[in-house]
Design a protein around this motif. Structure first.
Motif, mmCIF file in Angstrom:
data_model
loop_
_atom_site.group_PDB
_atom_site.id
_atom_site.type_symbol
_atom_site.label_atom_id
_atom_site.label_comp_id
_atom_site.label_asym_id
_atom_site.label_seq_id
_atom_site.Cartn_x
_atom_site.Cartn_y
_atom_site.Cartn_z
ATOM 1 N N GLY A 98 29.363 -100.342 -17.255
ATOM 2 C CA GLY A 98 28.025 -100.803 -17.623
ATOM 3 C C GLY A 98 26.940 -99.920 -17.042
ATOM 4 N N ALA A 100 23.722 -97.719 -17.317
ATOM 5 C CA ALA A 100 22.506 -97.466 -18.088
ATOM 6 C C ALA A 100 21.897 -96.156 -17.611
ATOM 7 C CB ALA A 100 21.515 -98.609 -17.922
ATOM 8 N N THR A 104 19.771 -92.997 -22.832
ATOM 9 C CA THR A 104 20.387 -93.771 -23.913
ATOM 10 C C THR A 104 20.164 -95.259 -23.675
ATOM 11 O OG1 THR A 104 22.502 -93.836 -22.756
ATOM 12 C CG2 THR A 104 22.181 -92.065 -24.353
ATOM 13 N N PRO A 105 19.970 -96.037 -24.732
ATOM 14 C CA PRO A 105 19.693 -97.470 -24.557
ATOM 15 C C PRO A 105 20.932 -98.304 -24.267
ATOM 16 C CG PRO A 105 19.641 -96.915 -26.871
ATOM 17 C CD PRO A 105 19.815 -95.622 -26.129
ATOM 18 N N GLU A 106 22.113 -97.810 -24.684
ATOM 19 C CA GLU A 106 23.320 -98.607 -24.499
ATOM 20 C C GLU A 106 23.949 -98.341 -23.134
ATOM 21 O OE1 GLU A 106 22.555 -97.454 -28.632
ATOM 22 O OE2 GLU A 106 23.219 -96.231 -26.932
ATOM 23 N N ARG A 107 24.676 -99.352 -22.676
ATOM 24 C CA ARG A 107 25.446 -99.168 -21.451
ATOM 25 C C ARG A 107 26.855 -98.697 -21.806
ATOM 26 N NH1 ARG A 107 23.546 -101.207 -16.570
ATOM 27 N NH2 ARG A 107 21.546 -102.306 -16.718
ATOM 28 N N ASP A 108 27.358 -97.759 -21.041
ATOM 29 C CA ASP A 108 28.693 -97.218 -21.258
ATOM 30 C C ASP A 108 29.507 -97.279 -19.964
ATOM 31 O OD1 ASP A 108 27.209 -94.840 -23.419
ATOM 32 O OD2 ASP A 108 28.590 -96.437 -24.017
ATOM 33 N N ASP A 109 30.806 -97.054 -20.128
ATOM 34 C CA ASP A 109 31.718 -97.035 -18.981
ATOM 35 C C ASP A 109 32.194 -95.601 -18.749
ATOM 36 O OD1 ASP A 109 33.342 -100.094 -20.116
ATOM 37 O OD2 ASP A 109 31.419 -99.773 -19.102
#
Length: 121
Positions: A98, A100, A104-109
């Motif tokens: 998660g 941020a 980028t607006p999305e959360r990634d792993d």
């Protein structure tokens, strides 16, 4: 975002190691940072995770022996491993879940490259 893990190595049973993992990049916040491990032929399994508030989750097999901690300002997570056993021998991976970023607006792993822990009997 990149994760750099360090601290693995060879130790005798009953000994201690401290793993570190630093996340770098244009990071705004990280929900959870943690450690997983993978034994040959098995799926990657949770060792310990810590939320940004410091809430920790441990695998039953490491409770009372391992301690996870975070330095949020440094985007760094640590795993203090005490009373190590030969069955702890495997590759350990750090994870940032998660994430941020400022771009980028999305959360990634994200996952680190893995560090080998070897415990001799």
């Amino acid at each position: 975002v990149q994760l750099q893990a360090s601290g693995g190595g060879l130790v005798q049973a009953g000994g201690s190691l401290r793993l570190s993992c630093a996340a770098s990049g244009s990071i705004f916040s990280i929900n959870v940072m943690g450690w997983y491990r993978q034994f040959p032929g098995k799926q990657r399994e949770l060792v310990a995770t810590a939320s940004s508030r410091g809430d920790a989750i441990y695998a039953d097999s490491v409770k009372g022996r391992f301690t996870i901690s975070r330095a949020n300002a440094k985007n760094t997570v640590y795993l203090q491993m005490n009373s190590l056993k030969p069955e702890d021998t495997t590759v350990y991976y750090c994870a940032a879940i998660g994430v941020a970023t400022h771009t980028t607006p999305e959360r990634d792993d994200y996952w680190g490259q893995g560090t080998l822990v070897t415990v001799s009997s």
